[in-house]
Write a protein that holds these residues in place. Structure first.
Motif, PDB file in Angstrom:
ATOM      1  N   PHE A 101       0.808  -1.075  -0.001  1.00  0.00           N
ATOM      2  CA  PHE A 101      -0.023  -0.029  -0.145  1.00  0.00           C
ATOM      3  C   PHE A 101       0.672   1.268   0.191  1.00  0.00           C
ATOM      4  O   PHE A 101       0.423   2.399  -0.221  1.00  0.00           O
ATOM      5  N   PRO A 114       1.089   2.944  -4.203  1.00  0.00           N
ATOM      6  CA  PRO A 114       0.127   2.752  -5.034  1.00  0.00           C
ATOM      7  C   PRO A 114       0.481   3.386  -6.345  1.00  0.00           C
ATOM      8  O   PRO A 114       1.142   4.256  -6.750  1.00  0.00           O
ATOM      9  N   ALA A 160      -3.797   8.632  -2.265  1.00  0.00           N
ATOM     10  CA  ALA A 160      -4.143   6.963  -2.521  1.00  0.00           C
ATOM     11  C   ALA A 160      -3.898   6.263  -1.220  1.00  0.00           C
ATOM     12  O   ALA A 160      -4.491   5.442  -0.812  1.00  0.00           O
ATOM     13  N   ILE A 161      -2.745   6.624  -0.374  1.00  0.00           N
ATOM     14  CA  ILE A 161      -2.372   5.902   0.859  1.00  0.00           C
ATOM     15  C   ILE A 161      -3.427   6.224   1.867  1.00  0.00           C
ATOM     16  O   ILE A 161      -3.804   5.618   2.788  1.00  0.00           O
ATOM     17  N   THR A 219      -6.508   6.792   1.559  1.00  0.00           N
ATOM     18  CA  THR A 219      -7.824   6.253   1.035  1.00  0.00           C
ATOM     19  C   THR A 219      -7.864   4.697   0.874  1.00  0.00           C
ATOM     20  O   THR A 219      -8.436   4.139   0.223  1.00  0.00           O
ATOM     21  N   THR A 220      -6.584   4.087   1.296  1.00  0.00           N
ATOM     22  CA  THR A 220      -6.219   2.741   1.329  1.00  0.00           C
ATOM     23  C   THR A 220      -7.414   1.831   1.977  1.00  0.00           C
ATOM     24  O   THR A 220      -7.710   2.317   3.145  1.00  0.00           O
ATOM     25  N   ARG A 263      -7.005  -3.707   2.773  1.00  0.00           N
ATOM     26  CA  ARG A 263      -5.604  -3.859   2.281  1.00  0.00           C
ATOM     27  C   ARG A 263      -4.583  -3.502   3.455  1.00  0.00           C
ATOM     28  O   ARG A 263      -3.530  -4.065   3.561  1.00  0.00           O
ATOM     29  N   LEU A 264      -4.796  -2.412   4.227  1.00  0.00           N
ATOM     30  CA  LEU A 264      -4.004  -2.047   5.512  1.00  0.00           C
ATOM     31  C   LEU A 264      -3.967  -3.224   6.301  1.00  0.00           C
ATOM     32  O   LEU A 264      -2.674  -3.765   6.743  1.00  0.00           O
ATOM     33  N   ASP A 278      -1.852  -6.176   4.546  1.00  0.00           N
ATOM     34  CA  ASP A 278      -0.409  -5.856   4.245  1.00  0.00           C
ATOM     35  C   ASP A 278       0.522  -5.821   5.812  1.00  0.00           C
ATOM     36  O   ASP A 278       1.377  -6.322   5.979  1.00  0.00           O
ATOM     37  N   THR A 319       0.983  10.049   6.318  1.00  0.00           N
ATOM     38  CA  THR A 319       0.973  10.629   4.956  1.00  0.00           C
ATOM     39  C   THR A 319       1.818  12.000   5.013  1.00  0.00           C
ATOM     40  O   THR A 319       2.675  12.427   4.403  1.00  0.00           O
TER      41      THR A 319
END
Length: 367
Positions: free
Chosen positions: A97, A100, A113-114, A116-117, A121-122, A125, A154
């Motif tokens: 992630f 992206p 994009a990070i 709104t992962t 997925r978070l 991963d 971020t």
């Protein structure tokens, strides 16, 4: 990256052993394979975060690291630094992630994009990462998709980019641009297949298969999606791909670097004024023991032809010598080469150093 005794090495997914990645192309994949249009900021950032810790192939990054680490601590990053380092290990798995596809459009797009992962997925991963090593406390709310933690992450990535990448961005973009120009020429001459052949010896193309040695054992079937080729300056080993085969396929690969792009050790910088930056780095690399031409090329991330040229000039100047060891030709420092690196100044060494400088000037122009 060459095997250095570590069982694995970092990349999205499990990093490279003395094994192989095989990427399978259909006719549609060949038609949809393309070069990244520019430097990918998040790939460079993640690889730069890894470079904060020593790893094989990082000869040119020692002084950069010594400059970068205190600046990271001064840039309001002390609180987030444990999480940043935990997310970007130099050995083993690191999360998909963090890289992206939107990052190729620019840093802001990648960071959004990070943020709104998807939580799924978070959690997946970070669960995979936590199975390999303990994670700091902030990883738990991150895995749960906590908005405040994602914003803090971020923001920390953006500040890290300002510290690690932005001061060198023009030079990094120039190196990536030179690589793209060479790949575009291959593409114009012989299409995508000639483009893929241009990566030898880093990887080899044959009959619809791209083979990448030194990667973890992996088979990637593109299934008509094509492949995005991303050149990266801070990549010091072999190519990288994503761990999850369902993600848009990418292959991140190292570009040839000019050693004067990043700060060098004081002694290496002084030698650069004498003989050129690449040649000074080549001489410094030999300090750690004999190397073959291929090993030197890999250490400096330059072409075999360039490594051979620099070794020839160093031998002609009396700074290095070559000897055969079974089937290998090894290159090592002479006493004069060691004296030049160590800055020793007995009269005889000075006299011979002046002679060597004259020979270097005659043998080849400095780089």
């Amino acid at each position: 990256m060459p095997d250095n005794g570590r069982p694995e090495q970092a990349g999205p997914g499990w990093h490279r052993r003395s094994r192989i990645l095989r990427i399978y192309f259909t006719a549609d994949d060949i038609a949809r394979t393309r070069l990244a249009p520019a430097l990918d900021p998040l790939w460079e950032l993640v690889l730069a975060l890894q470079m904060l810790r020593p790893q094989r192939g990082d000869l040119l990054f020692g002084a950069w690291r010594r400059n970068a680490v205190p600046h990271m601590r001064q840039a309001r990053l002390a609180e987030m630094l444990p999480l940043l380092l935990a997310l970007t290990p130099t050995i083993g798995y690191f999360p998909d992630f963090l890289n992206p596809a939107d990052s190729i459009r620019g840093l802001d797009h990648g960071l959004e994009a990070i943020r709104t992962t998807p939580v799924r997925r978070l959690a997946a991963d970070l669960g995979k990462l936590s199975a390999t090593k303990p994670l700091p406390p902030r990883a738990r709310p991150l895995a749960a998709g906590d908005p405040a933690t994602l914003i803090s992450l971020t923001d920390a990535l953006a500040r890290s980019f300002d510290v690690l990448v932005t001061p060198h961005r023009r030079a990094l973009e120039a190196a990536v641009g030179r690589d793209r120009q060479a790949r575009a020429h291959a593409l114009a001459v012989g299409g995508v297949e000639e483009l893929l052949r241009s990566f030898r010896p880093m990887m080899s193309w044959s009959a619809g298969e791209l083979a990448v040695p030194g990667h973890r054992d992996q088979e990637l079937h593109l299934d008509g999606r094509g492949l995005l080729l991303i050149p990266a300056y801070f990549c010091v080993g072999g190519p990288l791909t994503m761990f999850d085969p369902e993600l848009p396929p990418v292959l991140v690969y190292p570009v040839e670097r000019d050693p004067d792009v990043l700060p060098m050790r004081t002694e290496t910088a002084s030698l650069a004024a004498l003989m050129g930056t690449t040649r000074a780095a080549a001489l410094a690399a030999l300090r750690h023991g004999p190397l073959t031409t291929t090993e030197l090329a890999r250490t400096l991330n330059i072409s075999l032809a360039s490594a051979s040229q620099h070794l020839t000039v160093l031998r002609q100047a009396g700074l290095a010598l070559a000897h055969r060891d079974r089937h290998r030709m090894l290159h090592q420092l002479t006493a004069l080469g060691s004296a030049l690196l160590d800055g020793r100044s007995p009269t005889d060494s000075l006299r011979r150093a002046k002679t060597a400088r004259h020979q270097l000037d005659e043998a080849s122009p400095a780089r």
